[in-house]
Scaffold this active site. Sequence first.
Site, short mmCIF file in Angstrom:
data_model
loop_
_atom_site.label_atom_id
_atom_site.label_comp_id
_atom_site.label_asym_id
_atom_site.label_seq_id
_atom_site.Cartn_x
_atom_site.Cartn_y
_atom_site.Cartn_z
N CYS A 78 -10.04 -4.15 -3.87
CA CYS A 78 -9.46 -4.90 -4.59
C CYS A 78 -9.60 -6.11 -5.21
O CYS A 78 -9.33 -6.64 -5.98
CB CYS A 78 -8.58 -4.91 -3.63
SG CYS A 78 -6.84 -3.54 -3.28
N GLU A 123 0.16 5.19 0.57
CA GLU A 123 -0.33 6.58 0.93
C GLU A 123 -0.21 7.80 1.02
O GLU A 123 0.72 7.62 -0.14
CB GLU A 123 -0.49 6.38 2.20
CG GLU A 123 -1.07 4.79 2.87
CD GLU A 123 -1.58 4.45 4.88
OE1 GLU A 123 -1.32 5.63 5.30
OE2 GLU A 123 -1.79 3.77 4.13
N CYS A 174 -3.80 0.65 -2.85
CA CYS A 174 -3.87 -0.44 -1.65
C CYS A 174 -2.70 -1.46 -2.22
O CYS A 174 -2.73 -1.74 -3.46
CB CYS A 174 -5.05 -2.02 -1.81
SG CYS A 174 -6.05 -0.84 -0.60
N ASN A 204 0.95 -1.15 -0.28
CA ASN A 204 -0.19 -0.12 -0.43
C ASN A 204 0.88 1.15 0.04
O ASN A 204 2.31 1.31 0.80
CB ASN A 204 -0.88 -0.47 1.30
CG ASN A 204 -0.51 -0.11 2.85
OD1 ASN A 204 0.52 -0.86 2.24
ND2 ASN A 204 -1.05 0.45 3.38
N GLU A 243 -2.72 -4.86 -3.16
CA GLU A 243 -3.27 -5.68 -3.85
C GLU A 243 -3.52 -4.85 -5.35
O GLU A 243 -2.78 -5.91 -6.55
CB GLU A 243 -4.68 -6.49 -3.45
CG GLU A 243 -4.79 -6.97 -2.14
CD GLU A 243 -5.30 -6.20 -0.80
OE1 GLU A 243 -4.56 -5.15 -1.12
OE2 GLU A 243 -6.10 -6.79 0.38
N CYS A 277 -10.03 -5.19 0.31
CA CYS A 277 -10.87 -4.24 0.88
C CYS A 277 -12.24 -4.90 -0.66
O CYS A 277 -12.08 -5.38 -1.81
CB CYS A 277 -10.74 -3.07 0.66
SG CYS A 277 -10.03 -2.36 -1.08
N1 THU Z 1 -5.16 -1.50 2.65
C1 THU Z 1 -4.47 -2.13 1.83
O1 THU Z 1 -3.54 -1.88 1.26
N2 THU Z 1 -5.00 -3.43 1.18
C2 THU Z 1 -6.40 -3.81 1.08
O2 THU Z 1 -7.03 -4.73 0.86
C3 THU Z 1 -7.27 -3.36 2.95
C4 THU Z 1 -6.67 -1.84 3.19
C5 THU Z 1 -4.36 -0.20 2.93
C6 THU Z 1 -5.40 0.62 2.34
C7 THU Z 1 -4.75 2.01 3.60
O3 THU Z 1 -3.02 2.15 2.81
C8 THU Z 1 -4.12 0.93 4.83
O4 THU Z 1 -4.27 0.03 4.19
C9 THU Z 1 -5.47 1.28 5.36
O5 THU Z 1 -6.60 0.92 5.26
#
Ligand code: THU
Length: 136
Positions: free
Chosen positions: A92, A49, A58, A47, A60, A89
Amino acid sequence: MSISDPQRNELAQRALAAREHAYAPYSRYAVGAAILGASGEIYEGVNVENAVYPVSMCAERTAVFKAVSHGERDFRAIAVATINGGSPCGSCRQVLSEFGEDIVVIQVNSDGEIVRQMTVKQLLPDAFGPADLEVD
Ligand code: THU
């Protein structure tokens, strides 16, 4: 579609290792992913940000987009590593379903334990897909 135990373990380890590179200064929820293509190649993602929170990406989807950018479109399985073995999520799940409902999704915690294994179809039943656009 199933994968072998060695493949599952390798994906879990690659996702865990990738997680070290997560850029998550805001949520502090580091995520690593590793997706196995039909070619046998594994692509990692984390991920990423951003100070403008909604433009974050994300792990994935990073992994899928990276793989597709290398010409891979057929996937067997993806491992997702988080501190608590969290679930992918909705966005994804949708992106994964574009490439196959039988892709195996393996959730891994920070101890490297596999906490759950599901298919994309199980995670996102009745997904909107390419066939839904065939309206002519
Ligand atoms: N996140 C992912 O990378 N994958 C997911 O399937 C769930 C959430 C990340 C997004 C964000 O940077 C952090 O986790 C918190 O939501």
